[in-house]
Scaffold this motif. Structure first.
Motif, PDB file in Angstrom:
ATOM      1  N   GLU A  36      44.697 -13.658 -38.913  1.00  0.00           N
ATOM      2  CA  GLU A  36      44.375 -14.777 -38.294  1.00  0.00           C
ATOM      3  C   GLU A  36      45.391 -15.455 -39.184  1.00  0.00           C
ATOM      4  OE1 GLU A  36      41.865 -11.646 -35.920  1.00  0.00           O
ATOM      5  OE2 GLU A  36      42.106 -12.655 -38.184  1.00  0.00           O
ATOM      6  N   ASP A  37      44.265 -15.663 -39.897  1.00  0.00           N
ATOM      7  CA  ASP A  37      44.818 -16.949 -41.296  1.00  0.00           C
ATOM      8  C   ASP A  37      46.898 -16.907 -41.374  1.00  0.00           C
ATOM      9  OD1 ASP A  37      42.345 -18.179 -40.755  1.00  0.00           O
ATOM     10  OD2 ASP A  37      41.718 -17.739 -42.956  1.00  0.00           O
ATOM     11  N   THR A  78      49.087 -17.581 -38.880  1.00  0.00           N
ATOM     12  CA  THR A  78      49.168 -19.236 -38.615  1.00  0.00           C
ATOM     13  C   THR A  78      49.904 -19.764 -39.534  1.00  0.00           C
ATOM     14  OG1 THR A  78      46.943 -19.430 -37.723  1.00  0.00           O
ATOM     15  CG2 THR A  78      47.695 -20.765 -38.609  1.00  0.00           C
ATOM     16  N   ASP A 127      53.811 -20.978 -38.446  1.00  0.00           N
ATOM     17  CA  ASP A 127      53.431 -22.029 -38.689  1.00  0.00           C
ATOM     18  C   ASP A 127      54.803 -22.598 -40.113  1.00  0.00           C
ATOM     19  OD1 ASP A 127      51.966 -23.019 -37.740  1.00  0.00           O
ATOM     20  OD2 ASP A 127      50.802 -23.699 -39.707  1.00  0.00           O
TER      21      ASP A 127
END
Length: 282
Positions: A225-226, A229, A233
């Motif tokens: 998940e990190d 992200t 970005d």
């Protein structure tokens, strides 16, 4: 024998063209590219061919005996029809053989799965084309990790969500060699090969880079998940999801597969250390 290579302006297509030139001479190799001027440096005949335009491929494949279909880079839902345009044009022109560059990976368990699934559909389309065929399932290229080296050095680490999963890295040079053999020898007809090298972890990759480039990198594993992200970005929704999905696939073992490289190429695959050294010295 005239052999055409699609997406010749791309790095994999160019690698295959260069190897074919060594094997059969530039007069027998045709490059096909959406933007022909981007492939003019290869020194072979370049014909225009956009995967979205079947009529262009009807012209591009005239007089061709075998075609190497490099998997497209568009969104998953578009790729199947794009590849079918090339297959149909090959059928119309009486092309004898088609070789397809597919990929290893799982079809259901990661964000990269939709890409894998579209490749599997094209594999099926190739098998049902009525042409002689061979399919390679590519491992992950090692080159991008080295292209990111400046960023890794700045951060002091390699950071992704692969965890302790192993990845059977390959290189565009190794693939170029294997695909040339698959195009030229009928003994590969009807075969599907995993074109991968020795599986290694991200920690082992960092150690190899340190050995060759005299760096001091460490590997830092983060959650899927990190990492997704972070990638979104930096790269946007589509590419960020795809890149995170690749490393998620490594984490769950999708890229730790047995290798058929020696069967395809007629020689053993280079080790990860040899590939890193070769790329550094190129």
């Amino acid at each position: 024998m005239k052999i055409a290579v699609t997406s010749a302006s791309g790095q994999l297509g160019a690698s295959i063209v260069k190897q074919l030139i060594k094997e059969i001479g530039k007069e027998n190799v045709i490059g096909i590219a959406r933007t022909p001027e981007k492939a003019s440096h290869l020194g072979v005949e370049i014909r225009k061919g956009d995967y979205n335009d079947r009529q262009q491929f009807e012209q591009a494949l005239k007089g061709v005996d075998a075609v190497l279909l490099v998997s497209g880079m568009d969104e998953p839902q578009k790729r199947i029809e794009q590849h079918r345009n090339v297959i149909a044009a090959a059928q119309t022109n009486g092309v004898r053989k088609i070789v397809y560059t597919s990929i290893v990976g799982d079809e259901t368990k990661s964000a990269f799965a939709p890409i894998v699934k579209t490749n599997r559909q094209t594999e099926e389309d190739v098998r049902e084309s009525g042409l002689q065929w061979a399919i390679g399932r590519n491992g992950i290229y090692i080159e991008p990790d080295l292209e990111y080296l400046d960023q890794y050095i700045k951060a002091g680490e390699i950071r992704n969500c692969a965890g302790e999963g192993k990845c059977s890295y390959t290189s565009r040079g190794e693939l170029g060699y294997a695909y040339a053999q698959m195009l030229l020898s009928d003994r590969h007809n009807g075969q599907t090969y995993n074109l991968v090298g020795q599986p290694i972890t991200q920690g082992e990759l960092a150690a190899l880079i340190n050995q060759v480039y005299k760096t001091d990198l460490v590997y830092h594993s983060v959650s899927v998940e990190d990492y997704e992200t972070e990638r979104k970005d930096e790269l946007g929704e589509f590419m960020g999801t795809i890149i995170a999905g690749i490393y998620e696939g490594i984490a769950i073992g999708s890229n730790d597969v047995s290798s058929d490289y020696e069967k395809a190429a007629g020689r053993v695959h280079k080790t990860p250390l040899e590939m890193v050294q070769e790329i550094k010295n190129a």
